[in-house]
Design an enzyme around this catalytic site. Structure first.
Site, PDB file in Angstrom:
ATOM      1  N   LEU A 142     -12.871  -4.019 -12.653  1.00 15.16           N
ATOM      2  CA  LEU A 142     -12.722  -3.142 -13.815  1.00 15.16           C
ATOM      3  C   LEU A 142     -14.022  -2.449 -14.199  1.00 15.16           C
ATOM      4  O   LEU A 142     -14.156  -1.970 -15.336  1.00 15.16           O
ATOM      5  CB  LEU A 142     -12.180  -3.947 -15.004  1.00 15.16           C
ATOM      6  CG  LEU A 142     -10.812  -4.598 -14.782  1.00 15.16           C
ATOM      7  CD1 LEU A 142     -10.342  -5.286 -16.045  1.00 15.16           C
ATOM      8  CD2 LEU A 142      -9.784  -3.575 -14.319  1.00 15.16           C
ATOM      9  N   HIS A 198      -6.723  -2.141   1.482  1.00 16.16           N
ATOM     10  CA  HIS A 198      -6.434  -0.896   0.771  1.00 16.16           C
ATOM     11  C   HIS A 198      -7.564  -0.460  -0.161  1.00 16.16           C
ATOM     12  O   HIS A 198      -7.663   0.719  -0.504  1.00 16.16           O
ATOM     13  CB  HIS A 198      -5.133  -1.035  -0.022  1.00 16.16           C
ATOM     14  CG  HIS A 198      -5.273  -1.798  -1.307  1.00 16.16           C
ATOM     15  ND1 HIS A 198      -5.431  -3.169  -1.351  1.00 16.16           N
ATOM     16  CD2 HIS A 198      -5.293  -1.375  -2.600  1.00 16.16           C
ATOM     17  CE1 HIS A 198      -5.533  -3.549  -2.606  1.00 16.16           C
ATOM     18  NE2 HIS A 198      -5.455  -2.495  -3.385  1.00 16.16           N
ATOM     19  N   HIS A 225     -11.394   7.276  -3.148  1.00 18.25           N
ATOM     20  CA  HIS A 225     -11.728   6.015  -2.487  1.00 18.25           C
ATOM     21  C   HIS A 225     -10.737   5.682  -1.372  1.00 18.25           C
ATOM     22  O   HIS A 225     -11.074   4.923  -0.455  1.00 18.25           O
ATOM     23  CB  HIS A 225     -11.807   4.877  -3.502  1.00 18.25           C
ATOM     24  CG  HIS A 225     -10.470   4.401  -3.995  1.00 18.25           C
ATOM     25  ND1 HIS A 225      -9.849   4.922  -5.115  1.00 18.25           N
ATOM     26  CD2 HIS A 225      -9.617   3.448  -3.518  1.00 18.25           C
ATOM     27  CE1 HIS A 225      -8.696   4.311  -5.304  1.00 18.25           C
ATOM     28  NE2 HIS A 225      -8.522   3.415  -4.354  1.00 18.25           N
ATOM     29  N   LYS A 327      -0.055  -2.705  -7.732  1.00 20.50           N
ATOM     30  CA  LYS A 327       0.093  -2.756  -9.189  1.00 20.50           C
ATOM     31  C   LYS A 327       0.506  -4.136  -9.670  1.00 20.50           C
ATOM     32  O   LYS A 327      -0.016  -4.643 -10.658  1.00 20.50           O
ATOM     33  CB  LYS A 327       1.115  -1.716  -9.660  1.00 20.50           C
ATOM     34  CG  LYS A 327       0.561  -0.305  -9.714  1.00 20.50           C
ATOM     35  CD  LYS A 327       1.528   0.635 -10.386  1.00 20.50           C
ATOM     36  CE  LYS A 327       0.948   2.033 -10.488  1.00 20.50           C
ATOM     37  NZ  LYS A 327       0.635   2.613  -9.163  1.00 20.50           N
ATOM     38  N   LYS A 595      25.568  -6.070  -8.271  1.00 18.75           N
ATOM     39  CA  LYS A 595      26.010  -7.310  -7.643  1.00 18.75           C
ATOM     40  C   LYS A 595      27.292  -7.102  -6.839  1.00 18.75           C
ATOM     41  O   LYS A 595      27.489  -7.710  -5.789  1.00 18.75           O
ATOM     42  CB  LYS A 595      26.221  -8.370  -8.725  1.00 18.75           C
ATOM     43  CG  LYS A 595      26.573  -9.747  -8.196  1.00 18.75           C
ATOM     44  CD  LYS A 595      26.692 -10.739  -9.347  1.00 18.75           C
ATOM     45  CE  LYS A 595      27.014 -12.137  -8.821  1.00 18.75           C
ATOM     46  NZ  LYS A 595      27.113 -13.122  -9.946  1.00 18.75           N
TER      47      LYS A 595
END
Length: 701
Positions: A142, A198, A225, A327, A595
Site C-alpha cells: 500500500l 502478476h 506496471h 482483487k 440451481k
C-alpha cells in the site's frame, strides 16, 4: 468361480515386500502435450493405463491425441467398445489426462495469515526463490499508507503468493466440478505462475511509482506496471535458466510463456488486436489528448490458449468485470492489515464458480444467490479507497515522496546491464537496473551525503518528522471532469489486419480534420479510410488543468476581508482522485446461473437485487493542500480555497461554514441548502426511493 479369478504373481524369495504405491503413468515419459500425440503414443498411454486390449479399436479408427479427450460414450460404442464397464474405465482414464501428477514431488508449505497453510508446486517455489521475485519483499503493498496505518506493513511478496494460491484453487475447483472443460495440468501451472508473477513490475511504493512518478518524470511515454511485469518475468526466466525446469514439469515453450504473459496483461498479438499509440494534437487541436487505436476483430486475440479455454483469462486479471483472484486476495489482505472489516467472502466465490457459455465464449459465472456477495466486494473496495488508499494524509505523504523522487531523479543512479547507469525514471528500460529499485530508495536518498540530493532529503526528513503539507479541504465538480486519455475502438470489415495498420498510420499523418462520437457527449461521426472511430472510455485529468487550478487558487482572493498574506501557485498542491468503474456497474458484466439450470448464464440487473444499492460506481474528488506550515498563511489559504470553490461552482466543502463562515453565504445554493448535485439523471429516482423509505418507516411507527 476359481477360473474367473485373475492370476496372482508369486514373488521370488529374493524380492522384498514393498508398500503398494501410485502407479506411475507412462504419460510422464511421453510428450507432455497430449494434443501432439500420434497413434503410437496414444496406444502407449492405453497400455500404461491397463487398457491395452482396446489398442486395435483406437488404431483402426486412427484416434490421436488431438481428439483423445473429446471422446464420449457414444464414440466408444461406434468404435466397437460395447461393454459399459470398459467404456467407463476408458473415459475415467482419459479424464485424468488433465490431472496427471508428475510423480513423487515435494510441495512447499507457506503459513499465510490470510489463507492458512498454502501448498505450492515445486516449479512455483523455483520462481519464488529468485532475486527478481524476492525483490517484492521490499515493496510495500500500500505504498505510503504505512506511514498512517501502522499495520499496513505487508508487501507485494505475500500478496503475490496469495494470488498464485487462489488462482490455483479456482482453476482446480472448476476442473473438479466440470471435467468436460478439459483443464490440463499445464493450464493449472500456467495460471498459478501468472498469479504469482502478476505484480513483478511494481516499483518503489507500488502504485505511486507508476501512477504519479513516471507520468511526471517521463510524460512522453505510456507505461504501466503490467508492462514491467512482463519484462521482469522474461528477465526472471532467462536470468535463472528456468526454461529447462519448466519443460521438465510439462510446460510447452514458448507457447506457455506467452499464455502466462497473456494471463497477466491481456492479448499480445498486435496483428489480431491492433494497438497504435499516436499523439493527435494536430487533428484535435488539443495538445493534451493521447489517442489509442484498437482494431476489434472477430478473431480470437490470444495465442496461449484457444477460445474454448477463454475462462482461464478471467482468473488472474479479469478484463471483463474486474472480479478476479488479484482483487479477492488484496481485499482480504488489506482489510486484515488495516483493521477494516471485510464484507466479501472469496471462499463462497470459489465454491459457487462455474463456467457457462455466453455468446460463443466460456465465462466464469456464479450462483444467482451470490450477487449480494459481489456487491459487497465492490462496497469493500470503496471503503478501502475512502478510509485508507485515498486517506487525506496518505495522499499527501505519497505526493511528498513523489516530489522527493522527482528532485532526486537526475542524481540517483543505479547500475544496469553492461555496467550502464540509469536514473530512477529510466531504470524501467532495463530490468537488471529495475530489480534494484525497491522502497529502500527512500532510505538511500535520506542517508545520502550527495549535496545534489539535499532538496529531496529535506522533503523525506519532513515526512518522518510529520512536517506535512496542510490539508485545506475537499470538493467535487458537479459534472465529470475533462480528461486527456481517450481510448478509441476501431472496426474494419474488409481489409486484412496488416493493411489496417498501414492505413491508420498514413491517415494519421495526412489527416488534418476529423470528428468523433463521445459516449455521453456530443455525437459526431467520420470515416477514416473505411474505419469508424468512436471514443469509448476516458481516464486521466489533464496535467495542464492541475497547474491551471493551482494558479487560480492563488488568484482567488476572498470577496470578504483583506488577506494579509500573498499566496503563489507553487504554495498549493491539487490532487484529483478518480476511483470506481467509470460510472459502470461492474456486476452488469457478470453472469449468473440458477440451481434449476446450471448450464444457462443470465444477467442480474441492479433493480432486480435491491432498491437501495448505489446509483453511481465511480467518484471524482479534488483535494487541495498548502505547502507551508505558518498559521497566518494557512488561514488565508483556506479562504482562498473556499473562494475558488465558489468561483468554479464546485460542491461546497464539508467544513466550509467553519473555516470561512463569511464566504459561504455569498453563494445562494450553498446557503439555502438546495445545492444542485450535478444534474444527475437518477436524482428523481433517488428522491422517489427516499420517499418510499420514509413512508415505510412512517407506516411501521
Amino acid at each position: 468361480m476359481a477360473s474367473r479369478k485373475r492370476g496372482v504373481e508369486t514373488p521370488s524369495p529374493g524380492d522384498s515386500f514393498q508398500t503398494p504405491g501410485k502407479r506411475a503413468s507412462v504419460y510422464r515419459t511421453q510428450n507432455s502435450d497430449v494434443s501432439q500425440w500420434g497413434i503410437e503414443e496414444t496406444c502407449h498411454y492405453l497400455r500404461g493405463e491397463g487398457l491395452g486390449e482396446h489398442e486395435t479399436a483406437f488404431t483402426d479408427h486412427k484416434i490421436i491425441g488431438a481428439v483423445l479427450r473429446d471422446l464420449k460414450k457414444d464414440d466408444l460404442e461406434k468404435m466397437g467398445i460395447k461393454p459399459v464397464g470398459d467404456q467407463l474405465r476408458i473415459l475415467h482414464s482419459l479424464r485424468k489426462l488433465g490431472q496427471i501428477e508428475e510423480g513423487p514431488q515435494t510441495n512447499k508449505v507457506f503459513n499465510d495469515p490470510i489463507h492458512g497453510h498454502v501448498e505450492l508446486h515445486p516449479l512455483l517455489v523455483k520462481v519464488i526463490d529468485t532475486p527478481q521475485f524476492q525483490r517484492l519483499r521490499n515493496i510495500k503493498q500500500l505504498g505510503g499508507t504505512y506511514f498512517v496505518f501502522p499495520g499496513a506493513s505487508h508487501n507485494r511478496f505475500e500478496h503475490s503468493i496469495g494470488v498464485g494460491f487462489l488462482a490455483g484453487q479456482l482453476v482446480k475447483a472448476l476442473n473438479e466440478k466440470q471435467p468436460e472443460l478439459l483443464i490440463t495440468r499445464r493450464d493449472i501451472l500456467c495460471v498459478q505462475i501468472a498469479g504469482l508473477c502478476h505484480d513483478l513490475g511494481h516499483g518503489p511504493f507500488s502504485h505511486m511509482f507508476d501512477a504519479k512518478f513516471i507520468p511526471k518524470a517521463r510524460p512522453d511515454i505510456s507505461w504501466k506496471h503490467e508492462k514491467a511485469s512482463l519484462d521482469m518475468f522474461d528477465h526472471l526466466v532467462e536470468k535463472n535458466n528456468l526454461k529447462p525446469q519448466m519443460e521438465q514439469h510439462g510446460l510447452v515453450l514458448p507457447e506457455d510463456l506467452d499464455f502466462i504473459k497473456e494471463l497477466i496483461a491481456g492479448p499480445m498479438d498486435t496483428n489480431v488486436d491492433l494497438q497504435v499509440v499516436h499523439t493527435v494534437s494536430s487533428i484535435t487541436g488539443d495538445q493534451g489528448f493521447m489517442l489509442m487505436l484498437c482494431c476489434q476483430s472477430s478473431q480470437w486475440p490470444y495465442r496461449g490458449r484457444s477460445k474454448d479455454k477463454s475462462f482461464l483469462y478471467e482468473i488472474v486479471a479479469n478484463k471483463r468485470n474486474g472480479i478476479d483472484m488479484d482483487k479477492w486476495d488484496y481485499f482480504a489482505r488489506d482489510c486484515h492489515n488495516l483493521g477494516i472489516q471485510n464484507n466479501s467472502d472469496y471462499r463462497r466465490y470459489l465454491k459457487f464458480a462455474r463456467v457457462c457459455e455466453v455468446d460463443g465464449e466460456k465465462l466464469i459465472c456464479t450462483r444467482d444467490k451470490e450477487v449480494g456477495n459481489l456487491y459487497d466486494l465492490f462496497y469493500t473496495r470503496i471503503c478501502l479507497h475512502k478510509r485508507a488508499y485515498q486517506h487525506r494524509v496518505c495522499t499527501v505523504i505519497e505526493t511528498m515522496i513523489n516530489e522527493a523522487f522527482l528532485k532526486a531523479d537526475e542524481h540517483f543512479l543505479v547500475e544496469g546491464s553492461g555496467g550502464k547507469m540509469f536514473k530512477l525514471s529510466t531504470a524501467i528500460d532495463d530490468m537488471e537496473a529495475y530489480t534494484k529499485l525497491t522502497d529502500s530508495v527512500f532510505e538511500q536518498i535520506l542517508h545520502s551525503s550527495n549535496p545534489k540530493l539535499a532538496e529531496a532529503r529535506q522533503i523525506l526528513q519532513n515526512i518522518l518528522q510529520r512536517r506535512l503539507y496542510k490539508y485545506l479541504g475537499q470538493t467535487q465538480a458537479k459534472k465529470p471532469l475533462k480528461v486527456t486519455q481517450v481510448f478509441v475502438s476501431l472496426q474494419h470489415f474488409k481489409r486484412r489486419q496488416c493493411e489496417i495498420q498501414n492505413t491508420i498510420r498514413l491517415t494519421l499523418r495526412s489527416c488534418t480534420k476529423w470528428t468523433y462520437s463521445t459516449v455521453g457527449g456530443q455525437q459526431k461521426n467520420c470515416e477514416l479510410s473505411n474505419c469508424r472511430v468512436c471514443v469509448c472510455s476516458i481516464s486521466l485529468l489533464a496535467k495542464d488543468t492541475i497547474n491551471k487550478w493551482e494558479a487560480e487558487l492563488a488568484k482567488s482572493v476572498p470577496q470578504v476581508g483583506k488577506p494579509s498574506v500573498t499566496l503563489l501557485a507553487k504554495d498549493f498542491v491539487v490532487i484529483q482522485m478518480d476511483y470506481g468503474m467509470k460510472q459502470e456497474n461492474p456486476i452488469d458484466s457478470m453472469r449468473f446461473y440458477c440451481k434449476t439450470d446450471p448450464t444457462k448464464a443470465i444477467p442480474i440487473r441492479k433493480h432486480q437485487v435491491s432498491k437501495i444499492l448505489p446509483e453511481n460506481f465511480a467518484e471524482q474528488l479534488i483535494r487541495v493542500y498548502y505547502k507551508k506550515t505558518d498559521g497566518e498563511g494557512l488561514g488565508t489559504a483556506q479562504k482562498h480555497f473556499i473562494q475558488w470553490c465558489i468561483n468554479k461552482d464546485f460542491i461546497k466543502p464539508q467544513d466550509g461554514d467553519v473555516i470561512a463562515p463569511e464566504l459561504t453565504p455569498l453563494k445562494t445554493s450553498w446557503s439555502d441548502g438546495k445545492e444542485d448535485d450535478g444534474g444527475d439523471d437518477n436524482l428523481d429516482c433517488r428522491r422517489l426511493n427516499q420517499k418510499a423509505v420514509k413512508s415505510l418507516f412512517k407506516d411501521q411507527a
